[in-house]
Enzyme design. Structure first.
Site, PDB file in Angstrom:
ATOM      1  N   ASP A 132       0.850  -1.185   0.000  1.00  0.00           N
ATOM      2  CA  ASP A 132       0.000   0.000   0.000  1.00  0.00           C
ATOM      3  C   ASP A 132       0.888   1.238   0.000  1.00  0.00           C
ATOM      4  OD1 ASP A 132      -2.367   1.446   0.026  1.00  0.00           O
ATOM      5  OD2 ASP A 132      -2.479   1.509   2.198  1.00  0.00           O
ATOM      6  N   HIS A 139      -3.811  14.009   0.242  1.00  0.00           N
ATOM      7  CA  HIS A 139      -4.102  13.172   1.408  1.00  0.00           C
ATOM      8  C   HIS A 139      -2.988  13.278   2.444  1.00  0.00           C
ATOM      9  CE1 HIS A 139      -5.506   9.844   3.834  1.00  0.00           C
ATOM     10  NE2 HIS A 139      -4.364   9.188   3.649  1.00  0.00           N
ATOM     11  N   GLU A 205     -11.047   3.920   2.570  1.00  0.00           N
ATOM     12  CA  GLU A 205     -10.021   4.677   1.864  1.00  0.00           C
ATOM     13  C   GLU A 205     -10.212   4.441   0.372  1.00  0.00           C
ATOM     14  OE1 GLU A 205      -6.056   3.979   3.249  1.00  0.00           O
ATOM     15  OE2 GLU A 205      -6.348   5.186   5.048  1.00  0.00           O
ATOM     16  N   GLU A 207      -9.048   4.073  -3.033  1.00  0.00           N
ATOM     17  CA  GLU A 207      -7.775   3.771  -3.679  1.00  0.00           C
ATOM     18  C   GLU A 207      -8.008   3.015  -4.976  1.00  0.00           C
ATOM     19  OE1 GLU A 207      -4.617   2.245  -1.282  1.00  0.00           O
ATOM     20  OE2 GLU A 207      -5.482   2.969   0.603  1.00  0.00           O
ATOM     21  N   TYR A 250       0.567   2.605  15.634  1.00  0.00           N
ATOM     22  CA  TYR A 250       1.405   2.773  14.440  1.00  0.00           C
ATOM     23  C   TYR A 250       2.829   3.232  14.726  1.00  0.00           C
ATOM     24  CZ  TYR A 250       1.361   7.921  14.139  1.00  0.00           C
ATOM     25  OH  TYR A 250       1.549   9.259  14.347  1.00  0.00           O
ATOM     26  N   SER A 263      -9.486  -5.633   3.101  1.00  0.00           N
ATOM     27  CA  SER A 263      -9.477  -4.690   1.983  1.00  0.00           C
ATOM     28  C   SER A 263     -10.419  -5.247   0.931  1.00  0.00           C
ATOM     29  CB  SER A 263      -8.072  -4.517   1.387  1.00  0.00           C
ATOM     30  OG  SER A 263      -7.163  -4.005   2.342  1.00  0.00           O
TER      31      SER A 263
END
Length: 425
Positions: A132, A139, A205, A207, A250, A263
């Site tokens: 990813d 963004h 998200e 994408e 994170y 996903s």
């Protein structure tokens, strides 16, 4: 071009498109197909009738093609090479042209055409690896301004390389599969210790992802000039995110449980050849990238993108309208950077773009940005509001390119959110 099939001019699946996917019906095992209007062309049937001849220079036999088209994923078919997959697509295009209507007996098409409403779309790929990227300037700027410093929102490396992380391939699912609300550790700002429970900040998200169509050997980088030889096509990609889980976990290594639970991809892969008429110049990059990342020309694509939020009542609101051309780092640059250290790629690998936000608030590609981390809730037409996604909500990503009477679309990547499972870990 005009097809002898009746295809709605607004259909994503025009004769200019002809994307590849995998489907099954009550009486047909999983196999490869091409979308045209409201139909699927059963490629296995055409191959059995010897209507898909291989190019003269192809190093494969017709038996190899038949076998690959009868597989439950497209990996073996894609691995036959672009010369083969491209020849199959062009052959089907010719067979569907108005001038070819009477070239074959009607019973051939009676068996080779399946209505999409009578088929179930399956995962088109076995995905060995998934990466990813983080390649939308808008963004990255929004997130940096929100959580770091509005004056210097980008980290020092962002304009020098395509930032990315390796995601979880096993949890990628095809459009229509429901998404279970994930649970994990959540640390609120006013609590001294984390708690465990369902995410309260579930997000989509917007994408896209490109599909690797050619393997590379370990130790050999792919250059920006070679990259498109390795890219089979593109599909829609929703990288679901649990923002509160992600926020706590994170640092220092990046996304983990806040991302790897699911996903969603669209079932149809649109080839680079179909997208060729929609090329646009790549964005200006400042400072100029290092030599191995330098590229020029029409390396980007004018692909319109939209996100629909569907409430449990069925009420639908288009919450985002963006475009693939907003990507700062191109696919060729992403692949060159991914492999510059010698990392190899495999057929079926997915390389996701990262959230494709545009420059205006209505083009922000996530709830995080649309509501500015919950500070500005979205208002639905019935008066209800959303800061993040609720159980029962569904999200549908859509994408299409249009020019001079040609329309090439991706269908949709849709999923509904189910409540978290009960019980403790």
């Amino acid at each position: 071009m005009q097809s002898w099939l009746d295809v709605d001019p607004t259909s994503d699946f025009s004769i200019y498109n002809l994307p590849f996917g995998v489907f099954e019906t009550r009486d047909r095992a999983p196999r490869a197909g091409i979308a045209i209007g409201d139909y699927i062309v059963d490629l296995a049937v055409l191959a059995e009738r010897r209507l898909l001849p291989l190019p003269d220079h192809a190093p494969h036999r017709e038996e190899d093609l038949q076998r690959a088209l009868n597989r439950p994923t497209l990996n073996d078919f894609i691995a036959l090479s672009k010369s083969v997959t491209g020849a199959v697509r062009l052959c089907v295009q010719q067979l569907l042209m108005a001038s070819s209507r009477d070239a074959h007996p009607p019973e051939v098409w009676a068996h080779a055409l399946v209505r999409q409403r009578d088929a179930r779309m399956l995962m088109p790929l076995r995905v060995p690896n998934y990466t990813d990227f983080y390649s939308s300037l808008h963004h990255a700027t929004n997130v940096g301004a929100m959580f770091r410093d509005p004056k210097t929102p980008l980290l020092p490396n962002w304009r020098h390389l395509p930032v990315a992380y390796h995601g979880r391939a096993s949890s990628i699912v095809v459009s229509g599969a429901p998404i279970r609300r994930p649970r994990g550790q959540i640390k609120r700002d006013d609590d001294p210790t984390p708690t465990f429970g369902p995410t309260l900040a579930l997000d989509f998200e917007l994408e896209m992802a490109f599909v690797i169509g050619k393997a590379s050997p370990l130790g050999r980088p792919i250059t920006t000039s070679e990259a498109e030889q390795y890219i089979f096509g593109l599909l829609l990609f929703n990288d679901w995110s649990a923002r509160d889980i992600q926020k706590w976990e994170y640092q220092p290594l990046g996304p983990f449980l806040g991302k790897n639970f699911a996903s969603t991809i669209s079932p149809w892969i649109v080839t680079l050849e179909a997208l060729d008429p929609f090329r646009v110049p790549m964005p200006s990059q400042e400072p100029p990238p290092l030599p191995y990342l330098r590229a020029s020309g029409n390396q980007s694509f004018d692909i319109h993108l939209a996100v629909d939020l569907i409430a449990p009542s069925g009420l639908t609101l288009t919450v985002c309208r963006s475009n693939f051309r907003h990507m700062y780092w191109t696919m060729s640059q992403q692949l060159a950077h991914h492999t510059v250290n010698g990392c190899n790629v495999e057929v079926g690998d997915l390389m996701a773009s990262g959230t494709l936000s545009g420059p205006t608030p209505e083009s922000y590609g996530s709830m995080l940005e649309l509501t500015w981390n919950g500070r500005n809730p979205l208002r639905l037409p019935d008066g209800s509001t959303r800061t993040f996604l609720e159980d029962g909500d569904a999200v549908a990503l859509r994408g299409w390119a249009e020019r001079d009477g040609m329309r090439v679309g991706f269908g949709e990547a849709r999923a509904q959110i189910l409540p978290a499972l009960d019980g403790e870990a």
